[in-house]
Design an enzyme around this catalytic site. Structure first.
Site, short mmCIF file in Angstrom:
data_model
loop_
_atom_site.label_atom_id
_atom_site.label_comp_id
_atom_site.label_asym_id
_atom_site.label_seq_id
_atom_site.Cartn_x
_atom_site.Cartn_y
_atom_site.Cartn_z
N PHE A 127 0.86 -1.19 0.00
CA PHE A 127 0.00 0.00 0.00
C PHE A 127 0.90 1.25 0.00
O PHE A 127 1.83 1.34 0.81
CB PHE A 127 -0.90 -0.01 1.23
CG PHE A 127 -2.01 0.98 1.17
CD1 PHE A 127 -3.20 0.67 0.53
CD2 PHE A 127 -1.87 2.24 1.73
CE1 PHE A 127 -4.23 1.61 0.46
CE2 PHE A 127 -2.90 3.17 1.67
CZ PHE A 127 -4.08 2.85 1.02
N ASP A 198 0.72 -4.68 8.58
CA ASP A 198 -0.40 -3.77 8.43
C ASP A 198 -1.66 -4.61 8.22
O ASP A 198 -1.75 -5.40 7.26
CB ASP A 198 -0.16 -2.85 7.22
CG ASP A 198 -1.21 -1.75 7.10
OD1 ASP A 198 -2.36 -1.96 7.52
OD2 ASP A 198 -0.87 -0.68 6.55
N TYR A 223 -11.66 2.24 9.92
CA TYR A 223 -12.83 2.71 9.18
C TYR A 223 -13.23 1.74 8.08
O TYR A 223 -14.19 1.97 7.36
CB TYR A 223 -12.61 4.12 8.60
CG TYR A 223 -11.31 4.31 7.85
CD1 TYR A 223 -11.15 3.86 6.56
CD2 TYR A 223 -10.24 4.96 8.45
CE1 TYR A 223 -9.95 4.03 5.88
CE2 TYR A 223 -9.05 5.15 7.79
CZ TYR A 223 -8.90 4.69 6.50
OH TYR A 223 -7.72 4.86 5.84
N LYS A 224 -12.52 0.64 7.93
CA LYS A 224 -12.86 -0.35 6.90
C LYS A 224 -13.78 -1.40 7.54
O LYS A 224 -14.91 -1.09 7.89
CB LYS A 224 -11.58 -0.92 6.31
CG LYS A 224 -10.79 0.18 5.55
CD LYS A 224 -9.42 -0.22 5.09
CE LYS A 224 -8.74 0.97 4.39
NZ LYS A 224 -7.32 0.76 4.16
N ARG A 372 -12.61 -3.37 -7.85
CA ARG A 372 -12.57 -4.08 -6.58
C ARG A 372 -13.98 -4.23 -6.03
O ARG A 372 -14.73 -3.26 -5.96
CB ARG A 372 -11.78 -3.22 -5.60
CG ARG A 372 -10.68 -3.89 -4.93
CD ARG A 372 -9.85 -3.00 -4.05
NE ARG A 372 -10.44 -1.83 -3.47
CZ ARG A 372 -9.95 -1.20 -2.41
NH1 ARG A 372 -8.89 -1.68 -1.79
NH2 ARG A 372 -10.51 -0.12 -1.93
C1 LIG Z 1 -6.47 1.90 4.08
C2 LIG Z 1 -5.04 1.62 4.33
C3 LIG Z 1 -4.20 2.57 4.93
C4 LIG Z 1 -4.74 3.94 5.23
O1 LIG Z 1 -3.92 4.68 6.05
P1 LIG Z 1 -4.48 6.04 6.67
O2 LIG Z 1 -3.33 6.60 7.39
O3 LIG Z 1 -5.65 5.71 7.51
O4 LIG Z 1 -4.93 6.91 5.54
C5 LIG Z 1 -2.89 2.23 5.19
N1 LIG Z 1 -2.41 1.00 4.86
C6 LIG Z 1 -3.19 0.07 4.26
C7 LIG Z 1 -2.64 -1.26 3.94
C8 LIG Z 1 -4.51 0.36 3.98
O5 LIG Z 1 -5.29 -0.55 3.37
#
Ligand SMILES: *Cc1c(COP(=O)(O)O)cnc(C)c1O
Length: 413
Positions: A127, A198, A223-224, A372
């Protein structure tokens, strides 16, 4: 020959779904098929009241609320709820900041915990924010450390004696591919490296066992799948054996042993609290807590089984209904190795997703060409999956996507 899948088949699957009743816990707009809970979870019915109550507390109790309602203790208390979902112990998880910032905090910690080693090893298409944070840290440290990125398959061989920390995302955001957390963590440990995971796309969608896998550090967003609300605070995990050895790089007063002594010299708090930086976002924590409360009654093994079944149904109906339109499966072929989403690549993927959204089937698009479809098992039904594929078939057959208005890229995709 496999049997034709009809809508009645999907209806029967819903009728036998042990998690079918959970959908009632959420407020969803009528007529919408929401296949984007992997990006922003749906709104739990309890969230508005919970928020309203905390807002009232604020209005009535003002500053006394920090003690009277223990707002100050919420990052830890809510963290303990998450601990249960990820296979951690109470006191190993705290809610704070964003995932990105927590990556920074824990990468900095890992480099200090493993002195003499200078490489952060990661996957080439991890990511972006995780990689960006590592790049920023490298610049901050005047290139005294390095970020090494390789393809997933090359990870074990790239774990040499220079690697301080292996930083990976458990479930790939674009494809849904799941890494073998236990095997890679063990490989990192054999090579003398720490493992930082992560969990943004896995927590809440499958059981996780961080301690059983020997994981050192982890971060994730809420938030997911955890339904904490837009921009909900993230969490971080530190295995108990490391907590008291971390000297936080972001040494804020909320991580101080005695914040209200107003001592001008930093001294870390004795527990996971040392990884707090600033004042906790109380309203956001209240919303997140409402989202997490729902998981208290949920068996994550059932959640995972339903994820797999929803994904399998989606693929099978796509194969049955959408042949000849150039869709290419971009997720692992084996559902056991795929998270709670199915992705298809198509050169016109962006426009196709926009045309689906106009038909109230909400998925999303990830550059360069991936559509997706996420299956949050607490509120997505089997009939939703079936109906979504029929909408996709219609969009493909009629070329409804082939219009200029569907090609305009919004700021958030
Ligand atoms: C959604 C997501 C993030 C988002 O990070 P934020 O700091 O909340 O914007 C980070 N890493 C992964 C793997 C994600 O899927």
């Amino acid at each position: 020959m496999t049997e034709t899948i009809t809508r009645a088949v999907a209806e029967a699957m819903d009728a036998g779904d042990a998690l079918g009743g959970c959908r009632e816990w959420f407020t969803l707009p009528p007529g919408v098929i929401y296949l984007d809970g992997n990006s922003l979870g749906a709104l739990p019915r309890t969230t508005s009241d919970r928020l309203a109550r905390v807002v009232e507390d604020w209005g009535r109790d003002l500053i006394a609320g920090w003690n009277r309602h223990d707002w100050i203790g919420w990052p830890r208390r809510v963290g303990d709820r998450i601990a249960r979902l990820i296979g951690a112990e109470p006191g190993e998880v705290i809610v704070a900041d964003s995932t990105s910032i927590n990556v920074f905090k824990l990468l900095a910690a890992a480099l200090e915990l493993n002195p003499g080693r200078r490489v952060i090893l990661s996957e080439a298409d991890n990511f972006p924010t995780d990689l960006h944070i590592a790049q920023g840290l490298r610049r901050l440290l005047d290139d005294a450390i390095d970020l090494r990125t390789v393809d997933a398959r090359a990870l074990p061989d790239a774990l040499d004696k220079d690697v301080a920390v292996l930083m990976l995302t458990h479930v790939h955001y674009r494809t849904g591919a799941i890494h073998d957390m236990a095997a890679l963590t063990a490989a990192a440990r054999r090579a003398g490296a720490l493992a930082l995971w992560d969990l943004s796309h896995s927590a809440g969608a499958m059981p996780l066992a961080l301690n059983r896998a020997g994981v050192d550090l982890a971060v994730g967003g809420s938030y997911k799948y955890l339904n904490g609300g837009p921009g909900a605070p993230a969490y971080l995990f530190v295995a108990e054996r490391w907590i008291d050895r971390i000297q936080p790089a972001l040494a804020g007063w909320m991580g101080h042993a005695q914040p209200f002594d107003f001592d001008t010299t930093y001294e870390p708090a004795p527990g996971i609290e040392r990884l707090l930086v600033g004042t906790p976002p109380v309203l956001s924590l209240a919303a997140l807590d409402a989202g997490l409360e729902l998981f208290e009654a949920v068996d994550l093994r059932q959640v995972r089984s339903k994820c797999i079944a929803l994904g399998e149904l989606f693929r099978r109906v796509v194969t049955q209904e959408c042949g000849g339109h150039g869709l290419r499966l971009a997720s692992p072929a084996d559902p056991e190795h795929c998270g709670s989403q199915v992705s298809y690549a198509h050169p016109d993927g962006y426009a196709i997703v926009q045309a689906l959204i106009e038909r109230r089937v909400i998925g999303d698009f990830r550059a360069p060409d991936v559509m997706r479809f996420g299956f949050a098992p607490l509120y997505v039904r089997y009939v939703d999956v079936f109906d979504a594929v029929l909408a996709l078939r219609d969009v493909l057959q009629t070329r409804a996507w082939d219009q200029p208005r569907f090609r305009l890229r919004a700021l958030v995709t």
